[in-house]
Design a protein around this motif. Structure first.
Motif, short mmCIF file in Angstrom:
data_model
loop_
_atom_site.label_atom_id
_atom_site.label_comp_id
_atom_site.label_asym_id
_atom_site.label_seq_id
_atom_site.Cartn_x
_atom_site.Cartn_y
_atom_site.Cartn_z
N UNK A 203 0.81 -1.22 0.00
CA UNK A 203 0.00 0.00 0.00
C UNK A 203 0.85 1.27 0.00
N UNK A 204 2.16 1.11 0.08
CA UNK A 204 3.07 2.26 -0.03
C UNK A 204 4.10 1.95 -1.10
N UNK A 205 4.10 2.74 -2.15
CA UNK A 205 5.00 2.54 -3.29
C UNK A 205 5.71 3.85 -3.61
N UNK A 206 6.97 4.00 -3.14
CA UNK A 206 7.69 5.24 -3.42
C UNK A 206 7.77 5.53 -4.92
N UNK A 207 7.57 6.78 -5.27
CA UNK A 207 7.66 7.22 -6.66
C UNK A 207 8.96 7.98 -6.81
N UNK A 208 9.85 7.45 -7.63
CA UNK A 208 11.15 8.08 -7.85
C UNK A 208 11.01 9.07 -9.00
N UNK A 209 11.42 10.29 -8.74
CA UNK A 209 11.37 11.35 -9.75
C UNK A 209 12.74 11.57 -10.37
N UNK A 210 13.11 12.82 -10.48
CA UNK A 210 14.40 13.18 -11.09
C UNK A 210 15.55 12.63 -10.25
N UNK A 211 16.59 12.16 -10.95
CA UNK A 211 17.79 11.64 -10.30
C UNK A 211 18.99 12.49 -10.73
N UNK A 212 19.84 12.82 -9.75
CA UNK A 212 20.97 13.70 -10.00
C UNK A 212 22.25 13.05 -9.47
#
Length: 192
Positions: free
Chosen positions: A157-166
């Motif tokens: 029920x918790x799924x981290x959403x990965x955005x921009x990576x630097x």
């Protein structure tokens, strides 16, 4: 978890997550939905609004539209919103107080400066403004919340959403992007 526990939420209540398309906002939407809350979010782009809906929000509003506050008011009616998760208090807090229900709570997660409010907006509804900082949690609280987050990811029920990576050498660019609202869908990640 920390945000919602401090807000003393109960299943069936409503929560408005400002800046819901960022990493903290998306996680808050997912957790709030799992708690049985009616989840509303704000995002400033069509892509952001779609990701917020995919991650637990029942409704999403474009905070760049001039009349978005009226749209939220129309959606929730006279009862108002029980809990508001505020990522940019220096811009939104005054309006937040007008959106709250009786005994509503604003959880201030972020602010980039001062704001003038009308205290009567809080007094008339007997509402609360609560500042939140992960740095203020005790070791025991941190362990408890970490275990709950881990369990949420394991169960699904918790799924981290990965955005921009630097890459680490682009940390200054990452700061610029987050301050100016660019590439802020999901959690920004620094690669070591």
């Amino acid at each position: 978890m920390h945000l919602l526990s401090l807000a003393h939420v109960k299943a069936g209540e409503s929560v408005l997550v400002h800046g819901a398309s960022g990493g903290v906002g998306l996680a808050t939407c997912q957790i709030a939905r799992a708690y049985g809350l009616r989840v509303l979010g704000t995002a400033g782009t069509e892509e952001g609004q779609k990701i917020v809906l995919r991650n637990g929000a029942h409704e999403v509003f474009n905070h760049r539209e001039a009349d978005y506050i009226n749209k939220i008011k129309k959606s929730v009616g006279d009862k108002g919103i029980n809990v508001i998760i505020e990522m940019l208090a220096n811009v939104n807090l005054s309006n937040d107080l007008k959106l709250l229900s009786h005994e509503g709570r604003v959880m201030v997660v972020g602010s980039r400066g001062p704001i003038e409010i009308t205290p009567r907006d809080a007094m008339g509804k007997e509402s609360s403004i609560i500042g939140v900082s992960l740095f203020s949690t005790t070791k025991e609280e941190y362990q408890q919340f970490s275990a709950a987050v881990q369990a949420g990811m394991e169960i699904g029920w918790l799924n981290p959403v990965i955005g921009a990576q630097y890459p680490l050498e682009k940390v200054a660019q990452a700061h610029e992007d987050i301050i100016h609202g660019r590439k802020t869908l999901g959690k920004m990640v620094l690669l070591l």
